[in-house]
Write a protein that holds these residues in place. Structure first.
Motif, short mmCIF file in Angstrom:
data_model
loop_
_atom_site.label_atom_id
_atom_site.label_comp_id
_atom_site.label_asym_id
_atom_site.label_seq_id
_atom_site.Cartn_x
_atom_site.Cartn_y
_atom_site.Cartn_z
N TYR A 116 -3.60 3.39 26.38
CA TYR A 116 -3.97 2.72 25.13
C TYR A 116 -4.12 3.77 24.04
O TYR A 116 -4.76 4.80 24.24
CB TYR A 116 -5.28 1.95 25.30
CG TYR A 116 -5.82 1.34 24.03
CD1 TYR A 116 -5.20 0.25 23.43
CD2 TYR A 116 -6.97 1.85 23.44
CE1 TYR A 116 -5.70 -0.30 22.27
CE2 TYR A 116 -7.48 1.30 22.28
CZ TYR A 116 -6.84 0.23 21.70
OH TYR A 116 -7.34 -0.33 20.54
N PHE A 117 -3.53 3.50 22.87
CA PHE A 117 -3.47 4.47 21.78
C PHE A 117 -3.95 3.81 20.50
O PHE A 117 -3.49 2.74 20.13
CB PHE A 117 -2.01 4.92 21.65
CG PHE A 117 -1.75 5.98 20.62
CD1 PHE A 117 -1.93 7.32 20.91
CD2 PHE A 117 -1.28 5.65 19.35
CE1 PHE A 117 -1.66 8.30 19.98
CE2 PHE A 117 -1.00 6.63 18.41
CZ PHE A 117 -1.19 7.95 18.72
N PHE A 118 -4.92 4.45 19.82
CA PHE A 118 -5.49 3.87 18.61
C PHE A 118 -5.66 4.95 17.56
O PHE A 118 -6.21 6.03 17.85
CB PHE A 118 -6.84 3.23 18.92
CG PHE A 118 -7.49 2.55 17.74
CD1 PHE A 118 -7.08 1.30 17.33
CD2 PHE A 118 -8.52 3.17 17.05
CE1 PHE A 118 -7.67 0.67 16.24
CE2 PHE A 118 -9.12 2.55 15.97
CZ PHE A 118 -8.69 1.29 15.57
N VAL A 119 -5.18 4.71 16.34
CA VAL A 119 -5.26 5.67 15.25
C VAL A 119 -5.88 5.00 14.02
O VAL A 119 -5.50 3.88 13.65
CB VAL A 119 -3.87 6.21 14.84
CG1 VAL A 119 -3.99 7.21 13.70
CG2 VAL A 119 -3.17 6.85 16.02
N GLU A 120 -6.83 5.69 13.39
CA GLU A 120 -7.38 5.27 12.10
C GLU A 120 -7.17 6.41 11.11
O GLU A 120 -7.46 7.57 11.43
CB GLU A 120 -8.87 4.97 12.19
CG GLU A 120 -9.21 3.67 12.90
CD GLU A 120 -10.70 3.41 12.88
OE1 GLU A 120 -11.12 2.42 12.25
OE2 GLU A 120 -11.45 4.20 13.47
N THR A 121 -6.69 6.10 9.91
CA THR A 121 -6.48 7.10 8.87
C THR A 121 -7.34 6.77 7.65
O THR A 121 -7.37 5.63 7.21
CB THR A 121 -5.00 7.15 8.44
OG1 THR A 121 -4.18 7.43 9.57
CG2 THR A 121 -4.76 8.23 7.39
N PHE A 122 -8.04 7.80 7.13
CA PHE A 122 -8.87 7.64 5.94
C PHE A 122 -8.41 8.63 4.88
O PHE A 122 -8.20 9.82 5.18
CB PHE A 122 -10.34 7.90 6.27
CG PHE A 122 -10.92 6.92 7.26
CD1 PHE A 122 -11.56 5.78 6.83
CD2 PHE A 122 -10.82 7.15 8.63
CE1 PHE A 122 -12.10 4.88 7.73
CE2 PHE A 122 -11.35 6.26 9.54
CZ PHE A 122 -12.00 5.11 9.09
N LEU A 123 -8.23 8.16 3.65
CA LEU A 123 -7.86 9.00 2.53
C LEU A 123 -8.93 8.88 1.46
O LEU A 123 -9.18 7.78 0.96
CB LEU A 123 -6.50 8.58 1.96
CG LEU A 123 -5.33 8.73 2.94
CD1 LEU A 123 -4.13 7.96 2.45
CD2 LEU A 123 -4.98 10.19 3.11
N ASP A 124 -9.57 10.00 1.14
CA ASP A 124 -10.67 9.99 0.19
C ASP A 124 -11.70 8.94 0.55
O ASP A 124 -12.25 8.24 -0.31
CB ASP A 124 -10.15 9.73 -1.23
CG ASP A 124 -9.20 10.83 -1.69
OD1 ASP A 124 -9.42 11.99 -1.29
OD2 ASP A 124 -8.25 10.52 -2.43
N GLY A 125 -11.97 8.80 1.86
CA GLY A 125 -12.97 7.85 2.33
C GLY A 125 -12.49 6.42 2.42
O GLY A 125 -13.24 5.53 2.84
N GLN A 126 -11.24 6.16 2.05
CA GLN A 126 -10.70 4.80 2.09
C GLN A 126 -9.84 4.59 3.33
O GLN A 126 -9.03 5.44 3.67
CB GLN A 126 -9.86 4.51 0.83
CG GLN A 126 -10.63 4.62 -0.46
CD GLN A 126 -9.78 4.26 -1.66
OE1 GLN A 126 -9.22 3.16 -1.73
NE2 GLN A 126 -9.67 5.19 -2.61
N HIS A 127 -10.01 3.44 3.98
CA HIS A 127 -9.25 3.10 5.17
C HIS A 127 -7.82 2.81 4.74
O HIS A 127 -7.56 1.87 4.01
CB HIS A 127 -9.86 1.85 5.81
CG HIS A 127 -9.81 1.87 7.29
ND1 HIS A 127 -10.67 1.15 8.09
CD2 HIS A 127 -9.01 2.54 8.16
CE1 HIS A 127 -10.39 1.36 9.36
NE2 HIS A 127 -9.40 2.20 9.41
N SER A 128 -6.84 3.61 5.19
CA SER A 128 -5.46 3.45 4.72
C SER A 128 -4.47 3.06 5.82
O SER A 128 -3.36 2.62 5.53
CB SER A 128 -4.97 4.74 4.06
OG SER A 128 -4.94 5.80 5.00
N GLU A 129 -4.86 3.23 7.11
CA GLU A 129 -3.89 2.96 8.17
C GLU A 129 -4.60 2.70 9.50
O GLU A 129 -5.62 3.32 9.79
CB GLU A 129 -2.94 4.15 8.33
CG GLU A 129 -1.91 4.00 9.45
CD GLU A 129 -1.18 5.30 9.74
OE1 GLU A 129 0.01 5.24 10.04
OE2 GLU A 129 -1.83 6.36 9.66
#
Length: 326
Positions: free
Chosen positions: A136-149
């Protein structure tokens, strides 16, 4: 730009439907003494053998659990707990720490050689058997504190002892949100896991004690014993490894070693501002100021040690238009 990645190797567990809509249960797992939420605690649903884990905020969801089912909750360094599902759907699970600090344990400076020997033995006991695991693979991306992906996917994983051979995607889904009129995509993040084998020197990653000979380890790292605790049939030493040189090219490392079986059960690698990393930015832009925090857990099945999970958090910057740092 900050990304947090969780990868679970489900050796003997079943995979739940990716878009399951059943109600089930949800909740949090925390430290019973401090209240701190525990990221990536493991929960096993006994009736089905399926498993899940808490996310980076200590939250879990188990959509297939029903009233009367038994669930085992565990986390390294804490006492395991059994839960019987009741009629309610929300649970707050508190685990008691088993670790004992070494406030009264004194290790003389000329006695620390046994720690280097312990690390060497744990490395040598890595199993070299090739195996396949549903992953199982899970990725979260944050840009300048904002959830982007967000990326959620299942892979067929090939692994060998403490390392990963290959990851082949089966199915998955991705959601992206524009930040500053830009979209960011991380679908190739799985390559970072394949490149990182803590036992093998890799130019795209900083060094760590596990890949060094005893002589080089003694020169490049200062080792100290931080904790001792008992867990089921094993005694665990927590060894802190601090670089003595090239702090930008060497991981600060913490090792959880089962001294009863001379095997690793957890590793943590941390570095800030490193120049050695596996990240490439599309458009020939250079990634800079890379921070990484990699936690890997292992489980012992019989005489074998198997990789159970990886939590990989990284933060980086890069030069955008007009040489502006993004």
């Amino acid at each position: 730009m900050k990304r947090q990645i969780l990868i679970l190797f489900l050796f003997a567990l079943s995979i739940i439907p990716l878009f399951s809509q059943s109600s089930g249960i949800r909740g949090t797992v925390s430290n019973a003494e401090t209240g701190e939420l525990l990221a990536y605690a493991t929960l096993i649903h006994l009736p089905s053998g399926r498993g899940t884990a808490t996310n980076s905020r200590g939250v879990f969801v188990m959509p297939y659990a029903e009233e009367g089912d038994s669930i085992r909750v565990s986390y390294i360094g804490f006492e395991s707990k059994w839960l019987v599902v009741s009629s309610r759907q929300s649970f707050r699970i508190r685990l008691a720490p088993t670790a004992t600090t070494l406030g009264e344990v004194v290790i003389k400076s000329d006695d620390d050689e046994f720690l280097y020997d312990l690390v060497i033995r744990a490395r040598k006991n890595a199993n070299g058997i090739d195996r396949t695991a549903k992953t199982y693979f899970f990725v979260e991306t944050f840009l300048d504190g904002q959830h982007s992906e967000i990326i959620e996917a299942f892979f067929n994983g090939q692994y060998n002892g403490y390392g990963i051979g290959d990851l082949s995607i089966k199915k998955g889904r991705e959601g992206m949100k524009s930040v500053n009129e830009k979209y960011y995509n991380s679908t190739e993040s799985s390559r970072a896991f394949i490149l990182h084998n803590p036992l093998i020197k890799e130019l795209n990653y900083p060094d760590n004690p596990l890949m060094l000979s005893k002589k080089k380890m003694q020169k490049k790292y200062a080792l100290s014993l931080k904790q001792i605790y008992n867990e089921e049939d094993a005694r665990i030493y927590v060894v802190d490894c601090q670089p003595t040189e090239d702090s930008l090219g060497m991981f600060r490392t913490k090792l959880w070693i089962d001294i009863t079986h001379q095997q690793l059960i957890k590793t943590q690698f941390q570095i800030n501002g490193t120049y050695r990393h596996p990240f490439l930015i599309i458009g020939n832009q250079e990634a800079r100021d890379v921070d990484m925090n990699i936690s890997r857990t292992y489980e012992r099945i019989g005489d074998e040690v198997r990789l159970a999970s990886i939590d990989f958090t990284y933060k980086l910057g890069y030069l955008g238009k007009d040489n502006h740092m993004e």
